[in-house]
Design a protein around this motif. Sequence first.
Motif, PDB file in Angstrom:
ATOM      1  N   ALA A  86       0.812  -1.229   0.107  1.00 32.97           N
ATOM      2  CA  ALA A  86       0.007   0.127  -0.008  1.00 32.97           C
ATOM      3  C   ALA A  86       0.967   1.260   0.088  1.00 32.97           C
ATOM      4  CB  ALA A  86      -0.828   0.000   1.104  1.00 32.97           C
ATOM      5  N   LEU A  87       0.332   2.279  -0.408  1.00 34.44           N
ATOM      6  CA  LEU A  87       0.766   3.747  -0.427  1.00 34.44           C
ATOM      7  C   LEU A  87       0.189   4.375   0.962  1.00 34.44           C
ATOM      8  CD1 LEU A  87       2.827   5.916  -1.548  1.00 34.44           C
ATOM      9  CD2 LEU A  87       0.690   6.407  -2.935  1.00 34.44           C
ATOM     10  N   VAL A  88       1.113   5.004   1.772  1.00 33.06           N
ATOM     11  CA  VAL A  88       0.589   5.656   2.816  1.00 33.06           C
ATOM     12  C   VAL A  88       1.594   7.066   3.014  1.00 33.06           C
ATOM     13  CG1 VAL A  88      -0.496   3.927   3.969  1.00 33.06           C
ATOM     14  CG2 VAL A  88       1.815   4.892   4.822  1.00 33.06           C
ATOM     15  N   GLY A  89       0.854   7.736   3.820  1.00 33.18           N
ATOM     16  CA  GLY A  89       1.723   9.256   4.020  1.00 33.18           C
ATOM     17  C   GLY A  89       1.521   9.227   5.475  1.00 33.18           C
ATOM     18  N   PRO A  90       2.142  10.579   6.078  1.00 30.37           N
ATOM     19  CA  PRO A  90       2.220  10.809   7.485  1.00 30.37           C
ATOM     20  C   PRO A  90       0.440  11.186   7.826  1.00 30.37           C
ATOM     21  CG  PRO A  90       3.152  12.541   6.538  1.00 30.37           C
ATOM     22  CD  PRO A  90       3.132  11.259   5.651  1.00 30.37           C
ATOM     23  N   LYS A  91       0.150  11.174   9.136  1.00 33.25           N
ATOM     24  CA  LYS A  91      -1.110  11.594   9.639  1.00 33.25           C
ATOM     25  C   LYS A  91      -1.276  13.121   9.239  1.00 33.25           C
ATOM     26  CE  LYS A  91      -3.911  12.111  13.850  1.00 33.25           C
ATOM     27  NZ  LYS A  91      -3.734  11.790  15.308  1.00 33.25           N
ATOM     28  N   ASP A  92      -2.496  13.465   8.814  1.00 35.39           N
ATOM     29  CA  ASP A  92      -3.015  14.850   8.442  1.00 35.39           C
ATOM     30  C   ASP A  92      -2.566  15.403   7.213  1.00 35.39           C
ATOM     31  OD1 ASP A  92      -4.353  14.952  10.859  1.00 35.39           O
ATOM     32  OD2 ASP A  92      -2.823  15.537  12.117  1.00 35.39           O
ATOM     33  N   LEU A  93      -2.408  14.399   6.277  1.00 30.73           N
ATOM     34  CA  LEU A  93      -2.154  14.988   4.760  1.00 30.73           C
ATOM     35  C   LEU A  93      -3.319  15.677   4.414  1.00 30.73           C
ATOM     36  CD1 LEU A  93      -0.723  12.080   2.600  1.00 30.73           C
ATOM     37  CD2 LEU A  93       0.328  14.191   3.196  1.00 30.73           C
ATOM     38  N   PRO A  94      -3.034  16.876   3.983  1.00 29.71           N
ATOM     39  CA  PRO A  94      -4.180  17.909   3.603  1.00 29.71           C
ATOM     40  C   PRO A  94      -5.017  17.156   2.538  1.00 29.71           C
ATOM     41  CG  PRO A  94      -2.028  18.989   3.394  1.00 29.71           C
ATOM     42  CD  PRO A  94      -1.739  17.576   3.545  1.00 29.71           C
ATOM     43  N   PRO A  95      -6.171  17.260   2.446  1.00 30.92           N
ATOM     44  CA  PRO A  95      -7.485  16.763   1.797  1.00 30.92           C
ATOM     45  C   PRO A  95      -6.996  16.893   0.145  1.00 30.92           C
ATOM     46  CG  PRO A  95      -8.234  18.064   3.399  1.00 30.92           C
ATOM     47  CD  PRO A  95      -7.203  18.281   3.496  1.00 30.92           C
ATOM     48  N   GLU A  96      -6.438  18.109  -0.230  1.00 28.38           N
ATOM     49  CA  GLU A  96      -6.425  18.261  -1.654  1.00 28.38           C
ATOM     50  C   GLU A  96      -5.167  17.336  -2.235  1.00 28.38           C
ATOM     51  OE1 GLU A  96      -4.309  21.721   0.720  1.00 28.38           O
ATOM     52  OE2 GLU A  96      -6.023  20.473   0.490  1.00 28.38           O
ATOM     53  N   ILE A  97      -4.117  17.251  -1.343  1.00 26.28           N
ATOM     54  CA  ILE A  97      -3.150  16.359  -1.776  1.00 26.28           C
ATOM     55  C   ILE A  97      -3.312  15.018  -1.739  1.00 26.28           C
ATOM     56  CG2 ILE A  97      -0.683  15.638  -1.017  1.00 26.28           C
ATOM     57  CD1 ILE A  97      -0.350  18.623  -0.080  1.00 26.28           C
ATOM     58  N   LEU A  98      -4.203  14.486  -0.628  1.00 25.19           N
ATOM     59  CA  LEU A  98      -4.500  13.295  -0.382  1.00 25.19           C
ATOM     60  C   LEU A  98      -5.434  12.945  -1.749  1.00 25.19           C
ATOM     61  CD1 LEU A  98      -5.209  10.673   0.998  1.00 25.19           C
ATOM     62  CD2 LEU A  98      -6.753  11.602   2.114  1.00 25.19           C
ATOM     63  N   ALA A  99      -6.446  13.785  -2.269  1.00 26.70           N
ATOM     64  CA  ALA A  99      -6.930  13.433  -3.281  1.00 26.70           C
ATOM     65  C   ALA A  99      -6.324  13.246  -4.641  1.00 26.70           C
ATOM     66  CB  ALA A  99      -8.270  14.675  -3.575  1.00 26.70           C
ATOM     67  N   LYS A 100      -5.336  13.913  -4.748  1.00 31.87           N
ATOM     68  CA  LYS A 100      -4.468  14.027  -5.977  1.00 31.87           C
ATOM     69  C   LYS A 100      -3.547  12.485  -6.055  1.00 31.87           C
ATOM     70  CE  LYS A 100      -3.214  18.663  -7.627  1.00 31.87           C
ATOM     71  NZ  LYS A 100      -2.071  19.570  -7.769  1.00 31.87           N
ATOM     72  N   LEU A 101      -2.931  12.355  -4.776  1.00 33.24           N
ATOM     73  CA  LEU A 101      -2.134  10.958  -4.858  1.00 33.24           C
ATOM     74  C   LEU A 101      -3.368   9.685  -4.986  1.00 33.24           C
ATOM     75  CD1 LEU A 101      -0.348  11.762  -1.478  1.00 33.24           C
ATOM     76  CD2 LEU A 101       0.627  11.358  -3.987  1.00 33.24           C
ATOM     77  N   GLN A 102      -4.394  10.050  -4.529  1.00 32.19           N
ATOM     78  CA  GLN A 102      -5.579   8.742  -4.651  1.00 32.19           C
ATOM     79  C   GLN A 102      -5.866   8.586  -5.948  1.00 32.19           C
ATOM     80  OE1 GLN A 102      -8.219   9.828  -1.591  1.00 32.19           O
ATOM     81  NE2 GLN A 102      -7.557   8.115  -0.327  1.00 32.19           N
ATOM     82  N   GLY A 103      -6.197   9.807  -6.815  1.00 32.43           N
ATOM     83  CA  GLY A 103      -6.280  10.019  -8.410  1.00 32.43           C
ATOM     84  C   GLY A 103      -5.268   9.186  -8.875  1.00 32.43           C
ATOM     85  N   ALA A 104      -4.097   9.566  -8.708  1.00 35.59           N
ATOM     86  CA  ALA A 104      -2.939   9.053  -9.531  1.00 35.59           C
ATOM     87  C   ALA A 104      -2.699   7.579  -9.357  1.00 35.59           C
ATOM     88  CB  ALA A 104      -1.689   9.752  -9.117  1.00 35.59           C
ATOM     89  N   LEU A 105      -2.908   7.163  -8.258  1.00 32.59           N
ATOM     90  CA  LEU A 105      -2.992   5.395  -7.886  1.00 32.59           C
ATOM     91  C   LEU A 105      -4.160   4.905  -8.507  1.00 32.59           C
ATOM     92  CD1 LEU A 105      -1.417   3.343  -6.324  1.00 32.59           C
ATOM     93  CD2 LEU A 105      -2.786   3.842  -4.277  1.00 32.59           C
ATOM     94  N   ARG A 106      -5.160   5.450  -8.634  1.00 31.86           N
ATOM     95  CA  ARG A 106      -6.288   4.746  -9.132  1.00 31.86           C
ATOM     96  C   ARG A 106      -5.885   4.594 -10.684  1.00 31.86           C
ATOM     97  NH1 ARG A 106      -9.623   7.362  -5.387  1.00 31.86           N
ATOM     98  NH2 ARG A 106      -9.954   9.108  -6.931  1.00 31.86           N
ATOM     99  N   ALA A 107      -5.583   6.005 -11.205  1.00 28.43           N
ATOM    100  CA  ALA A 107      -5.258   5.909 -12.658  1.00 28.43           C
ATOM    101  C   ALA A 107      -4.023   4.700 -12.955  1.00 28.43           C
ATOM    102  CB  ALA A 107      -4.849   7.222 -12.957  1.00 28.43           C
ATOM    103  N   GLY A 108      -3.141   4.909 -12.207  1.00 29.45           N
ATOM    104  CA  GLY A 108      -2.065   3.764 -12.540  1.00 29.45           C
ATOM    105  C   GLY A 108      -2.518   2.348 -12.450  1.00 29.45           C
ATOM    106  N   LEU A 109      -3.597   1.796 -11.433  1.00 28.33           N
ATOM    107  CA  LEU A 109      -4.096   0.690 -11.324  1.00 28.33           C
ATOM    108  C   LEU A 109      -4.945   0.165 -12.472  1.00 28.33           C
ATOM    109  CD1 LEU A 109      -4.555   0.718  -7.486  1.00 28.33           C
ATOM    110  CD2 LEU A 109      -2.643  -0.600  -8.839  1.00 28.33           C
TER     111      LEU A 109
END
Length: 325
Positions: free
Chosen positions: A257-280
């Motif tokens: 899995a891909l994780v980050g530290p606690k309290d990643l800003p929502p806009e950054i989390l959304a970008k990372l999740q979108g990138a991972l979904r696109a890649g998968l």
Amino acid sequence: MFESSLSRRLLLASAAALMAAPLCAEPAYPSKPIRLVIGYAPGGSVDMVGRVISDILTKHLNATVVVENQAGAAGVVAAQRVVSSKPDGYTLLAGSSNELAGTKAVNTAQKYDPSKDVTPIGLAALAPNMWVAGAHVPVKNIDEFVALVKKNPGKYSYGSPGIGSTPHFSGELIKKSAGLFITHIPYRGSATMTTDLGGGNVDFAIISPLAAAPFLQNGRMKALGVTTASRLPTFKDVPALGEHPALKGYALNGWFALVGPKDLPPEILAKLQGALRAGLGDPAIRQRLEASGAIPAKGDENLAQVIRTDMDKYQDLAKFANISE
């Protein structure tokens, strides 16, 4: 009076511009290299999947991603580093079920709690394992394995890559589910364990299908069952352990899995999740994951729930096996 009104409007406009300036000056994420930390040495399964994740982020975020391998304590050293980092999206962990669920149950020195101290970004892949017997053990299937061990409690042993690893817990779940007494032999990784299994120094083992394949082909190992809930497409003749009445409902997978530290800003989390979904969703990426012995995630799994559920499972199995570090 006209001049006074104009002055007020100019002052208000200037104030508004000053207030907006910091927002405009904030660069869009990512604006600098992302450090992707992997808690294992190069060449292993976590490293292979981590580098796939790196390529996904590079492509879908148009980012520079620097992979940093920091091995130690079954991934805990790297995870602690990421957990302690600034939550700005520039230090992430490509991790596994070991340090993100299992080790907390056995390592009293582990400071972070994966269910509270990370931001779950997404599941990348499942890591199936296989229950195998050495060529010297007189069994060919799960029926014979269960019967043999029940007839000879304590006589046989099984190996895993280490205490608190997902394969270790998988073996303990076999023991608990079927009521078997088998001695656990922990190793520091799979290489020595595989050699000992082939040499008859250990009787059974939990190992990845990819690592087991050449030994199954040359007859040094026998595949008895897979730890997934259903059979694997690449090993259709090997039953799922849960197919046997004594192990009904058995299922315990490792995962990446891909994780980050606690309290990643929502806009950054959304970008990372979108990138991972696109890649998968990319067939070429899925093929790379399958070639490494993993089962690609669908992209819509609830990673936070996976972490919590597996932590509970591992805690229960740690109590059953009376294991700790």
